[in-house]
Design a protein around this motif. Structure first.
Motif, short mmCIF file in Angstrom:
data_model
loop_
_atom_site.label_atom_id
_atom_site.label_comp_id
_atom_site.label_asym_id
_atom_site.label_seq_id
_atom_site.Cartn_x
_atom_site.Cartn_y
_atom_site.Cartn_z
N GLU A 177 49.57 16.67 31.61
CA GLU A 177 49.28 17.64 32.66
C GLU A 177 47.99 17.28 33.41
O GLU A 177 47.89 17.46 34.62
CB GLU A 177 49.16 19.04 32.07
N GLN A 178 46.99 16.75 32.66
CA GLN A 178 45.76 16.32 33.32
C GLN A 178 46.00 15.09 34.19
O GLN A 178 45.38 14.94 35.25
CB GLN A 178 44.69 16.01 32.27
N ILE A 179 46.92 14.23 33.76
CA ILE A 179 47.28 13.06 34.58
C ILE A 179 47.90 13.52 35.89
O ILE A 179 47.55 13.02 36.98
CB ILE A 179 48.25 12.14 33.82
N GLU A 180 48.83 14.48 35.79
CA GLU A 180 49.48 15.00 36.99
C GLU A 180 48.49 15.69 37.91
O GLU A 180 48.54 15.53 39.14
CB GLU A 180 50.60 15.97 36.59
N ALA A 181 47.57 16.45 37.31
CA ALA A 181 46.55 17.13 38.11
C ALA A 181 45.66 16.12 38.83
O ALA A 181 45.28 16.31 40.00
CB ALA A 181 45.70 18.04 37.22
N GLY A 182 45.36 15.02 38.15
CA GLY A 182 44.56 13.97 38.77
C GLY A 182 45.29 13.32 39.94
O GLY A 182 44.68 13.02 40.97
N ARG A 183 46.59 13.10 39.77
CA ARG A 183 47.37 12.50 40.86
C ARG A 183 47.42 13.42 42.08
O ARG A 183 47.37 12.96 43.22
CB ARG A 183 48.79 12.20 40.36
N LEU A 184 47.52 14.74 41.81
CA LEU A 184 47.52 15.70 42.91
C LEU A 184 46.19 15.69 43.65
O LEU A 184 46.14 15.96 44.86
CB LEU A 184 47.83 17.11 42.39
N ASP A 185 45.11 15.40 42.92
CA ASP A 185 43.77 15.30 43.53
C ASP A 185 43.49 13.91 44.08
O ASP A 185 42.35 13.58 44.39
CB ASP A 185 42.70 15.68 42.52
N ASN A 186 44.54 13.09 44.14
CA ASN A 186 44.45 11.74 44.71
C ASN A 186 43.57 10.80 43.88
O ASN A 186 42.92 9.90 44.41
CB ASN A 186 43.93 11.80 46.15
N TYR A 200 37.59 9.20 35.00
CA TYR A 200 37.37 10.65 34.98
C TYR A 200 38.40 11.43 34.16
O TYR A 200 38.13 12.56 33.76
CB TYR A 200 37.36 11.19 36.41
N ILE A 201 39.56 10.84 33.91
CA ILE A 201 40.62 11.60 33.24
C ILE A 201 41.03 10.99 31.91
O ILE A 201 41.11 11.68 30.89
CB ILE A 201 41.85 11.75 34.17
N ILE A 202 41.26 9.67 31.88
CA ILE A 202 41.78 9.04 30.66
C ILE A 202 40.67 8.79 29.65
O ILE A 202 40.78 9.16 28.47
CB ILE A 202 42.53 7.73 31.00
N LEU A 203 39.57 8.15 30.07
CA LEU A 203 38.49 7.81 29.14
C LEU A 203 37.88 9.02 28.43
O LEU A 203 37.59 8.95 27.23
CB LEU A 203 37.40 7.00 29.84
N PRO A 204 37.64 10.16 29.13
CA PRO A 204 37.11 11.33 28.40
C PRO A 204 38.01 11.79 27.27
O PRO A 204 37.53 12.28 26.24
CB PRO A 204 37.00 12.40 29.49
N GLN A 205 39.33 11.61 27.42
CA GLN A 205 40.25 12.00 26.35
C GLN A 205 40.34 10.95 25.25
O GLN A 205 40.92 11.22 24.19
CB GLN A 205 41.65 12.25 26.95
N LEU A 206 39.79 9.78 25.52
CA LEU A 206 39.80 8.70 24.52
C LEU A 206 38.48 8.60 23.75
O LEU A 206 38.25 7.62 23.05
CB LEU A 206 40.09 7.36 25.19
N ARG A 207 37.60 9.61 23.88
CA ARG A 207 36.31 9.55 23.20
C ARG A 207 36.43 9.40 21.69
O ARG A 207 35.69 8.61 21.09
CB ARG A 207 35.49 10.80 23.55
N PRO A 208 37.31 10.15 21.00
CA PRO A 208 37.43 9.95 19.54
C PRO A 208 37.81 8.51 19.18
O PRO A 208 37.25 7.93 18.25
CB PRO A 208 38.53 10.94 19.13
N ALA A 209 38.76 7.93 19.93
CA ALA A 209 39.16 6.54 19.65
C ALA A 209 38.02 5.58 19.95
O ALA A 209 37.79 4.62 19.21
CB ALA A 209 40.39 6.18 20.50
N THR A 210 37.26 5.85 21.01
CA THR A 210 36.13 5.00 21.37
C THR A 210 35.04 5.06 20.30
O THR A 210 34.45 4.04 19.94
CB THR A 210 35.54 5.42 22.73
N PHE A 211 34.79 6.26 19.79
CA PHE A 211 33.78 6.41 18.73
C PHE A 211 34.17 5.60 17.50
O PHE A 211 33.34 4.85 16.95
CB PHE A 211 33.64 7.89 18.36
N ILE A 212 35.42 5.71 17.06
CA ILE A 212 35.88 4.96 15.88
C ILE A 212 35.80 3.47 16.16
O ILE A 212 35.38 2.68 15.30
CB ILE A 212 37.31 5.38 15.50
#
Length: 310
Positions: free
Chosen positions: A200-209, A218-230
């Motif tokens: 849903e965040q991906i779709e919202a980002g596409r709507l915001d161009n 702005y959208i994918i990396l913030p959701q990958l913070r746990p994986a980045t930390f590990i």
């Protein structure tokens, strides 16, 4: 003053009332016990041994901080400890390249592409093979007489280059070998994280161009913070405790130029250098403090981000 004894029925009732809080600890108890016995206790034993001069068999002689003083003077004189520490810093900086490399490979493998399962298997392969095998493969790859690297350079009229025999190149050659499986590990972490990205965040980002790098940043990396930390923690630990590849590919050579702290610790404590257990333990303590410093920093950074988000 009389004390009313607790009946078995009351004990059972107390367990049933608290079983949701108790049951997870019962499952964790064996793991906590093993972690305490095989990790926590040896850490304190290493601190203790570092205060002694001991060959591992005879009577240990208490010397206080003398082992740490010897390490300090080795560092000042740019001797073996200085070289090992410098190489560990190089390992640490270069090894972090595995994180962005793993991320971009994961982004590629997360697409719908023809033959994607074959690509995933090829990129996953380095992770499942032993470090010893990786070391042997890259030793042959770098061989100045029949190695694939020099065969490739020969096509352009270059070489031969003896990577593992050159004091200035050997550390980078071993790190490059280590990056192969480490990148695969980071890729697996990010592939798992990408499966949890909110569509849903991906779709919202596409709507915001938001496209390309904006979508990623702005959208994918913030959701990958746990994986980045590990990925950061595992990569830093892997860089600081690097031992297998050095042992297989160079044995610390040439002339000790590829040593790192973990290998130097092995040399002074368990090899022909004299079984100096206390000195080796002091090196282990230094390595542990450096490692814990990085991990504590990342834990604190993640805690501040989580606190700021709420």
């Amino acid at each position: 003053m009389s004390v009313t004894p607790t009946t078995p029925t009351e004990t059972r009732n107390w367990y049933y009332r608290n079983q949701q809080a108790i049951t997870p600890w019962l499952f964790l108890a064996p793991g906590i016990l093993f972690f305490a016995v095989y990790v926590i206790v040896p850490i304190f034993q290493s601190f203790n041994i570092s205060l002694y001069e001991w060959d591992g068999l005879g009577t240990a002689e208490y010397v206080g901080l003398r082992n740490y003083e010897d390490l300090y003077w080795e560092f000042v004189d740019r001797d073996a400890f200085y070289v090992s520490l410098k190489n560990n810093v190089i390992w640490l900086v270069m090894y972090l390249l595995a994180i962005p490399a793993g991320l971009f490979i994961a982004l590629f493998l997360n697409q719908t592409v023809t033959g994607i399962r074959v690509y995933k298997s090829l990129f996953f392969f380095p992770f499942v093979i032993s470090q010893v095998v990786v070391g042997l493969v890259f030793s042959w790859f770098y061989d100045p007489t029949f190695g694939l690297l020099n065969s490739f350079l020969g096509v352009f009229g270059l070489g031969p280059v003896n990577v593992l025999g050159n004091e200035n190149m050997v550390t980078y050659g071993i790190i490059f070998a280590g990056l192969w499986p480490q990148t695969a590990y980071c890729m697996i972490l990010y592939l798992t994280g990408l499966n949890a990205v909110d569509p849903e965040q991906i779709e919202a980002g596409r709507l915001d161009n938001a496209k390309g790098l904006k979508m990623l940043w702005y959208i994918i990396l913030p959701q990958l913070r746990p994986a980045t930390f590990i990925a950061f923690v595992v990569t830093i630990i892997g860089a600081l405790r690097s031992f297998d590849l050095i042992s297989i590919m160079t044995g610390g050579g040439p002339f000790g130029s590829s040593r790192v702290l973990a290998y130097y610790m092995f040399e002074v404590a368990l090899s022909e250098y004299g079984f100096r257990m206390g000195y080796g333990a002091a090196i282990a303590v230094v390595l542990f403090v450096i490692m814990m410093g990085f991990i504590a920093y990342f834990l604190w950074s993640m805690y501040r981000e989580e606190k700021g988000a709420h």
